[in-house]
Scaffold this motif. Sequence first.
Motif, mmCIF file in Angstrom:
data_model
loop_
_atom_site.group_PDB
_atom_site.id
_atom_site.type_symbol
_atom_site.label_atom_id
_atom_site.label_comp_id
_atom_site.label_asym_id
_atom_site.label_seq_id
_atom_site.Cartn_x
_atom_site.Cartn_y
_atom_site.Cartn_z
ATOM 1 N N ALA A 20 7.717 1.244 -20.242
ATOM 2 C CA ALA A 20 7.706 1.485 -18.805
ATOM 3 C C ALA A 20 6.828 2.679 -18.471
ATOM 4 O O ALA A 20 6.074 2.665 -17.499
ATOM 5 C CB ALA A 20 9.130 1.719 -18.308
ATOM 6 N N TYR A 23 3.154 1.772 -18.586
ATOM 7 C CA TYR A 23 2.689 1.031 -17.433
ATOM 8 C C TYR A 23 2.589 1.913 -16.201
ATOM 9 O O TYR A 23 1.760 1.699 -15.353
ATOM 10 C CB TYR A 23 3.590 -0.179 -17.179
ATOM 11 C CG TYR A 23 3.083 -1.352 -17.964
ATOM 12 C CD1 TYR A 23 2.176 -2.249 -17.412
ATOM 13 C CD2 TYR A 23 3.449 -1.529 -19.289
ATOM 14 C CE1 TYR A 23 1.670 -3.297 -18.140
ATOM 15 C CE2 TYR A 23 2.946 -2.574 -20.022
ATOM 16 C CZ TYR A 23 2.057 -3.457 -19.446
ATOM 17 O OH TYR A 23 1.549 -4.491 -20.181
ATOM 18 N N ARG A 24 3.426 2.936 -16.099
ATOM 19 C CA ARG A 24 3.281 3.863 -14.996
ATOM 20 C C ARG A 24 1.987 4.643 -15.122
ATOM 21 O O ARG A 24 1.370 5.021 -14.135
ATOM 22 C CB ARG A 24 4.466 4.846 -14.956
ATOM 23 C CG ARG A 24 5.761 4.192 -14.537
ATOM 24 C CD ARG A 24 6.762 5.257 -14.105
ATOM 25 N NE ARG A 24 7.023 6.221 -15.158
ATOM 26 C CZ ARG A 24 7.958 6.093 -16.075
ATOM 27 N NH1 ARG A 24 8.720 5.020 -16.088
ATOM 28 N NH2 ARG A 24 8.152 7.031 -16.973
ATOM 29 N N ASP A 29 -1.296 6.874 -10.472
ATOM 30 C CA ASP A 29 -0.189 6.699 -9.555
ATOM 31 C C ASP A 29 -0.515 7.355 -8.214
ATOM 32 O O ASP A 29 -1.163 8.401 -8.162
ATOM 33 C CB ASP A 29 1.077 7.338 -10.128
ATOM 34 C CG ASP A 29 1.716 6.479 -11.200
ATOM 35 O OD1 ASP A 29 2.354 7.056 -12.077
ATOM 36 O OD2 ASP A 29 1.582 5.264 -11.143
ATOM 37 N N ARG A 36 5.123 5.148 -6.011
ATOM 38 C CA ARG A 36 5.415 4.794 -7.404
ATOM 39 C C ARG A 36 6.520 3.749 -7.476
ATOM 40 O O ARG A 36 6.461 2.829 -8.289
ATOM 41 C CB ARG A 36 5.783 6.052 -8.189
ATOM 42 C CG ARG A 36 4.620 7.009 -8.411
ATOM 43 C CD ARG A 36 4.962 8.042 -9.471
ATOM 44 N NE ARG A 36 6.025 8.934 -9.023
ATOM 45 C CZ ARG A 36 5.824 10.077 -8.389
ATOM 46 N NH1 ARG A 36 4.586 10.461 -8.106
ATOM 47 N NH2 ARG A 36 6.832 10.842 -8.031
ATOM 48 N N ARG A 37 7.526 3.923 -6.629
ATOM 49 C CA ARG A 37 8.621 2.949 -6.627
ATOM 50 C C ARG A 37 8.128 1.575 -6.182
ATOM 51 O O ARG A 37 8.521 0.548 -6.744
ATOM 52 C CB ARG A 37 9.757 3.429 -5.718
ATOM 53 C CG ARG A 37 10.548 4.603 -6.271
ATOM 54 C CD ARG A 37 11.854 4.768 -5.505
ATOM 55 N NE ARG A 37 11.623 5.002 -4.089
ATOM 56 C CZ ARG A 37 11.473 6.199 -3.555
ATOM 57 N NH1 ARG A 37 11.507 7.281 -4.327
ATOM 58 N NH2 ARG A 37 11.289 6.338 -2.244
ATOM 59 N N ALA A 40 6.225 -0.028 -9.030
ATOM 60 C CA ALA A 40 7.135 -0.464 -10.089
ATOM 61 C C ALA A 40 7.897 -1.719 -9.673
ATOM 62 O O ALA A 40 8.103 -2.639 -10.476
ATOM 63 C CB ALA A 40 8.108 0.654 -10.440
ATOM 64 N N GLU A 44 7.844 -5.331 -11.564
ATOM 65 C CA GLU A 44 9.066 -5.951 -12.078
ATOM 66 C C GLU A 44 9.296 -7.321 -11.460
ATOM 67 O O GLU A 44 9.725 -8.258 -12.147
ATOM 68 C CB GLU A 44 10.265 -5.050 -11.811
ATOM 69 C CG GLU A 44 10.333 -3.832 -12.721
ATOM 70 C CD GLU A 44 10.454 -4.199 -14.189
ATOM 71 O OE1 GLU A 44 10.953 -5.310 -14.507
ATOM 72 O OE2 GLU A 44 10.039 -3.379 -15.022
#
Length: 217
Positions: A20, A23-24, A29, A36-37, A40, A44
């Motif tokens: 994870a 990938y961030r 970012d 960022r959320r 993500a 997902e």
Amino acid sequence: MSISSPRKRCPSLISRSCIAYKYRMSTSDPPRSRGRRTRAQLLEQAVTIFSGRHFGSVSVAEIAAAAGAHPNQITYYFGSKDALFVHAAFLMLLRDAERLKPVGHRQRTPRAFREAMARTALALPAVPIAVQAMSITRHRPELQPLAQHDLDLLFRLAERYLTAVLERHDWVIDRPALVEARTFWSAVLGARLISESGFGGRSSDIDLAGVLTVRTR
């Protein structure tokens, strides 16, 4: 057989948290945590949707809606649907590769280890998805560095896992661990490519276990 800084090693061989994090860090970012959320969540949801459906049957609008985002945010954070698919496909593959770890640790002989690794790897649901992602990068050169980076990560994680298994059982191999890992995963992906391309035979016809050189001293 998935860090406080990009140079720090993952504490686990195939750690979901490390995957994870990777990938961030794969693209810059946005400065705000809200961005960022969103990114993500998009990734997902893409993983969830692409894991059950073919690439061509999934729309950008559908992924965005599932993530509570707007379609243009996929372009903003990933560049295109193709790029998002490549990200999602390799994230799926890295997570699926975690299944090899407990399977390998249960084996008591090199032969059992080789056969279990081959059987499990060929059955991973993410393998054909990763093969499709690689086929997309053939026509999208700008995505090739992403695929190469993710493959290199897969190879390095597999190398660490294999090294740990060899040390645990006092087994040996006939070539460097990284070469063994790269050869194994290249054969896995190649076998599925042949199968998915509609050529004669099946991926199970290939002696994938024979690609591994794990043996006793």
